[in-house]
Write a protein that holds these residues in place. Structure first.
Motif, PDB file in Angstrom:
ATOM      1  N   GLU A  36       3.645  39.478  29.329  1.00  0.00           N
ATOM      2  CA  GLU A  36       4.309  38.383  28.618  1.00  0.00           C
ATOM      3  C   GLU A  36       5.384  37.739  29.500  1.00  0.00           C
ATOM      4  OE1 GLU A  36       4.134  41.532  27.161  1.00  0.00           O
ATOM      5  OE2 GLU A  36       2.430  41.093  25.856  1.00  0.00           O
ATOM      6  N   SER A  37       6.150  38.558  30.197  1.00  0.00           N
ATOM      7  CA  SER A  37       7.186  38.031  31.090  1.00  0.00           C
ATOM      8  C   SER A  37       6.573  37.291  32.269  1.00  0.00           C
ATOM      9  CB  SER A  37       8.069  39.167  31.607  1.00  0.00           C
ATOM     10  OG  SER A  37       8.750  39.777  30.551  1.00  0.00           O
ATOM     11  N   THR A  38       5.475  37.831  32.796  1.00  0.00           N
ATOM     12  CA  THR A  38       4.804  37.198  33.925  1.00  0.00           C
ATOM     13  C   THR A  38       4.284  35.818  33.525  1.00  0.00           C
ATOM     14  OG1 THR A  38       4.128  39.406  34.628  1.00  0.00           O
ATOM     15  CG2 THR A  38       3.050  37.566  35.709  1.00  0.00           C
ATOM     16  N   GLU A  39       3.672  35.736  32.366  1.00  0.00           N
ATOM     17  CA  GLU A  39       3.165  34.452  31.877  1.00  0.00           C
ATOM     18  C   GLU A  39       4.304  33.473  31.610  1.00  0.00           C
ATOM     19  OE1 GLU A  39       0.597  35.361  28.588  1.00  0.00           O
ATOM     20  OE2 GLU A  39      -0.725  36.553  29.865  1.00  0.00           O
ATOM     21  N   ALA A  40       5.417  33.969  31.096  1.00  0.00           N
ATOM     22  CA  ALA A  40       6.570  33.100  30.822  1.00  0.00           C
ATOM     23  C   ALA A  40       7.132  32.515  32.117  1.00  0.00           C
ATOM     24  CB  ALA A  40       7.652  33.863  30.071  1.00  0.00           C
ATOM     25  N   VAL A  41       7.262  33.343  33.146  1.00  0.00           N
ATOM     26  CA  VAL A  41       7.776  32.858  34.436  1.00  0.00           C
ATOM     27  C   VAL A  41       6.816  31.834  35.031  1.00  0.00           C
ATOM     28  CG1 VAL A  41       8.187  33.556  36.836  1.00  0.00           C
ATOM     29  CG2 VAL A  41       9.247  34.815  34.973  1.00  0.00           C
ATOM     30  N   ARG A  43       4.783  29.895  33.412  1.00  0.00           N
ATOM     31  CA  ARG A  43       4.909  28.681  32.604  1.00  0.00           C
ATOM     32  C   ARG A  43       6.131  27.874  33.052  1.00  0.00           C
ATOM     33  NH1 ARG A  43       4.020  30.920  28.292  1.00  0.00           N
ATOM     34  NH2 ARG A  43       6.107  31.509  27.650  1.00  0.00           N
ATOM     35  N   ILE A  44       7.255  28.539  33.255  1.00  0.00           N
ATOM     36  CA  ILE A  44       8.480  27.858  33.703  1.00  0.00           C
ATOM     37  C   ILE A  44       8.267  27.213  35.065  1.00  0.00           C
ATOM     38  CG2 ILE A  44      10.851  28.247  34.492  1.00  0.00           C
ATOM     39  CD1 ILE A  44      10.989  30.449  32.251  1.00  0.00           C
TER      40      ILE A  44
END
Length: 80
Positions: A36-41, A43-44
Motif C-alpha cells: 500500500e505504501s509502495t503504491e502510494a509513493v 502515485r505521488i
C-alpha cells in the motif's frame, strides 16, 4: 526505447526526496515490503510527472531482491 532505471528501496521521505531529485527522465522502480505504501509513493511520483512502478520487495529475502532487479531490468539499464 528503454529508459535508464533507478531502483528505490524503501518508501520513506528521504528516498522520495532522492527520487524527486535524481529520477527525472528515468523509470523509477520502487520496492518496499508494504504494497500500500509502495503504491502510494508511486502515485505521488507519477502525479508529479515521474514514471514510477511499485514492486513488493523484502530486503531480507535474496529472492525478493532478485525479483526487484529482474523487474527493473525489463524497463532498461539500471543506472542508479
Amino acid at each position: 526505447m528503454k529508459k535508464g532505471v533507478m531502483i528505490l528501496t524503501g518508501v520513506g521521505q528521504i528516498g522520495m526526496a532522492i527520487a524527486r531529485r535524481m529520477g527525472y527522465g528515468k523509470k523509477i522502480v520502487v520496492g518496499d515490503l508494504n504494497p500500500e505504501s509502495t503504491e502510494a509513493v508511486c502515485r505521488i511520483l507519477n502525479e508529479a510527472g515521474f514514471d514510477a512502478v511499485p514492486v513488493e520487495m523484502n530486503l531480507s529475502s535474496r529472492e525478493s531482491i532478485l525479483n526487484l532487479i529482474a523487474v527493473a531490468r525489463k524497463h532498461g539499464e539500471i543506472s542508479m
